[in-house]
Design a protein around this motif. Sequence first.
Motif, mmCIF file in Angstrom:
data_model
loop_
_atom_site.group_PDB
_atom_site.id
_atom_site.type_symbol
_atom_site.label_atom_id
_atom_site.label_comp_id
_atom_site.label_asym_id
_atom_site.label_seq_id
_atom_site.Cartn_x
_atom_site.Cartn_y
_atom_site.Cartn_z
ATOM 1 N N GLY A 140 0.872 -1.345 0.043
ATOM 2 C CA GLY A 140 -0.036 0.068 -0.192
ATOM 3 C C GLY A 140 0.949 1.132 -0.074
ATOM 4 N N LYS A 141 2.219 1.370 -0.411
ATOM 5 C CA LYS A 141 2.795 2.527 -0.482
ATOM 6 C C LYS A 141 2.176 3.488 -1.522
ATOM 7 N N THR A 142 1.958 3.103 -2.858
ATOM 8 C CA THR A 142 1.473 3.883 -3.767
ATOM 9 C C THR A 142 0.223 4.268 -3.216
ATOM 10 N N THR A 143 -0.752 3.394 -2.554
ATOM 11 C CA THR A 143 -2.035 3.947 -2.149
ATOM 12 C C THR A 143 -1.897 4.988 -1.052
ATOM 13 N N ASN A 144 -0.920 4.984 -0.245
ATOM 14 C CA ASN A 144 -0.579 6.283 0.818
ATOM 15 C C ASN A 144 -0.397 7.361 -0.071
ATOM 16 N N ASN B 268 -0.583 -1.563 7.895
ATOM 17 C CA ASN B 268 -1.525 -1.110 6.706
ATOM 18 C C ASN B 268 -2.570 -2.011 6.834
ATOM 19 N N LYS B 269 -3.676 -1.921 6.070
ATOM 20 C CA LYS B 269 -4.817 -2.830 5.886
ATOM 21 C C LYS B 269 -5.450 -3.349 7.063
ATOM 22 N N ARG B 270 -5.517 -2.452 8.121
ATOM 23 C CA ARG B 270 -6.018 -3.074 9.296
ATOM 24 C C ARG B 270 -7.555 -3.452 9.366
ATOM 25 N N ASP B 271 -8.372 -3.131 8.213
ATOM 26 C CA ASP B 271 -9.669 -3.417 7.903
ATOM 27 C C ASP B 271 -9.697 -4.819 7.530
ATOM 28 N N LEU B 272 -8.805 -5.380 7.041
ATOM 29 C CA LEU B 272 -9.075 -6.609 6.352
ATOM 30 C C LEU B 272 -9.404 -8.070 7.668
ATOM 31 N N PRO B 273 -10.229 -8.858 7.348
ATOM 32 C CA PRO B 273 -10.285 -9.917 8.123
ATOM 33 C C PRO B 273 -9.232 -10.655 8.741
ATOM 34 N N ASN B 274 -8.128 -10.900 7.784
ATOM 35 C CA ASN B 274 -7.167 -11.858 8.069
ATOM 36 C C ASN B 274 -5.844 -10.881 8.577
ATOM 37 N N ALA B 275 -6.144 -9.882 9.170
ATOM 38 C CA ALA B 275 -5.071 -9.106 9.722
ATOM 39 C C ALA B 275 -4.610 -9.517 11.213
ATOM 40 N N ALA B 276 -3.191 -9.510 11.121
ATOM 41 C CA ALA B 276 -2.735 -10.165 12.140
ATOM 42 C C ALA B 276 -2.706 -9.248 13.587
ATOM 43 N N PRO B 277 -2.756 -9.792 14.750
ATOM 44 C CA PRO B 277 -2.874 -8.937 15.983
ATOM 45 C C PRO B 277 -1.745 -7.862 15.807
ATOM 46 N N ILE B 278 -2.042 -6.614 16.282
ATOM 47 C CA ILE B 278 -1.142 -5.766 16.252
ATOM 48 C C ILE B 278 0.284 -6.024 17.290
ATOM 49 N N GLU B 279 -0.050 -6.772 18.363
ATOM 50 C CA GLU B 279 0.903 -7.116 19.320
ATOM 51 C C GLU B 279 2.027 -7.918 18.553
ATOM 52 N N GLU B 280 1.473 -8.921 17.817
ATOM 53 C CA GLU B 280 2.110 -9.847 17.044
ATOM 54 C C GLU B 280 3.198 -9.267 15.993
ATOM 55 N N GLU C 129 4.584 4.113 15.705
ATOM 56 C CA GLU C 129 3.794 3.212 14.856
ATOM 57 C C GLU C 129 2.297 3.668 14.731
ATOM 58 N N PHE C 130 1.664 3.399 13.426
ATOM 59 C CA PHE C 130 0.521 3.715 13.344
ATOM 60 C C PHE C 130 -0.357 2.697 12.431
ATOM 61 N N GLU C 131 -1.714 2.440 12.902
ATOM 62 C CA GLU C 131 -2.520 1.603 12.143
ATOM 63 C C GLU C 131 -3.169 2.443 11.160
ATOM 64 N N SER C 132 -3.277 1.781 10.030
ATOM 65 C CA SER C 132 -3.951 2.602 8.841
ATOM 66 C C SER C 132 -4.640 1.560 7.903
ATOM 67 N N VAL C 133 -5.680 2.312 7.036
ATOM 68 C CA VAL C 133 -6.067 1.622 6.014
ATOM 69 C C VAL C 133 -6.133 2.815 4.930
ATOM 70 N N ALA C 134 -4.811 2.559 4.106
ATOM 71 C CA ALA C 134 -4.391 3.646 3.381
ATOM 72 C C ALA C 134 -5.629 3.728 2.175
ATOM 73 N N SER C 135 -6.283 2.779 1.808
ATOM 74 C CA SER C 135 -7.201 2.972 0.777
ATOM 75 C C SER C 135 -8.349 3.897 1.189
ATOM 76 N N GLU C 136 -8.632 4.033 2.576
ATOM 77 C CA GLU C 136 -9.744 4.761 2.839
ATOM 78 C C GLU C 136 -9.200 6.124 3.510
ATOM 79 N N GLY C 137 -7.894 5.961 4.231
ATOM 80 C CA GLY C 137 -7.508 7.233 4.606
ATOM 81 C C GLY C 137 -7.038 7.139 6.000
ATOM 82 N N PRO C 138 -7.689 6.433 7.167
ATOM 83 C CA PRO C 138 -7.422 6.344 8.377
ATOM 84 C C PRO C 138 -6.016 6.098 8.437
#
Lengths: 197, 162
Positions: free
Chosen positions: A24-28, A141-153, A165-174
Amino acid sequence: MSFINYPAREINCKIVYYGPGLCGKTTNLQFIYKKTNPDAKGKMISLATETERTLFFDFLPLSLGEIRGFKTRFHLYTVPGQVFYDASRKLILKGVDGIIFVADSQIERMEANVESIENLKINLIEQGYSLDSIPYVIQYNKRDLPNAAPIEEMRKLLNPNGVPEFESVASEGPGVFETLKSVAKLVLVELKKGGGG
Amino acid sequence: MSFSQLILYEEEFHKINDVLTKLYSETNAKVIFLVDRNGQLIANTGETENLDTTSLASLTAGNIAATGSMAKLLGEKEFTIIFHEGYRDNIYISIVGRRVIMVVIFDERSSLGLVRLRAKKSGDDLTKIFDDLLNKVDSKTEEGVSPFAEITDDDIDKLFSE
């Protein structure tokens, strides 16, 4: 390596988005381009393949405002994430002032994330930099996906030194602007210290 | 990094502009600009009103970087000149003093031979200016003077407050 232009009253800095292919680099950059005031941005350039995979780099010049009468301009670059474009990645890291590592949160991409960070470290050392001393932040990135790994991991694997560090969904903006602001701030702090080279 | 931070002061900026303006009139070029190897535009002269010089600067640096890597693969130190021929405009790119890139855009009012001849002389003049500039930056850095030491954390916070 920042460029301070006294006649033009400008500070120019280079920020590079690094990470594995399709993270998601380009998406950012596309989101930043879409949401930025036309006065504050230049044209976004993408050197991509016919299938819209980054071939060499994306480039977006951005103005963040004035600081003590100096315009702050940031040149945002992405690297091509695919493993075999390593020669291009090395070139884009030249003269970098700050790095954003975009990690793909999907569990099946964890190995690619780790591999890409290792690659970043090696390429930085070749240029005489170190990830420990350069302004550096991580974006999950891609925190909205169902197969996202836990942040701690992800933190344990990718951010053992606890950089911002930041959680993001680059396609939507957060998370997109939060990440950029964080690294831009670190770059300016470094410049103030007399580093930036 | 083998090079220190690039800082451009008024004095050198005027000297650089004088060299570019002279080259511009000697070659009948359309546009001339100088870029550092990281893609930052340093100076430009000529018909730049409708030209996206920021993008051109970044792409030129990318072009030179890619060409430099190709040179290394062939065992060359570097390719110091790149020439692009178009239907209307041509671009002549040369490396000046190993760290700056000079770009001359010209059309049928000029010729490659003329540009090449004059650009070489201007390149020598620019090399001298940049050598002096780097010495100046280095001596100021050694004195421990950061040009932005007076920036406060508040200034930086303010920039990101919106």
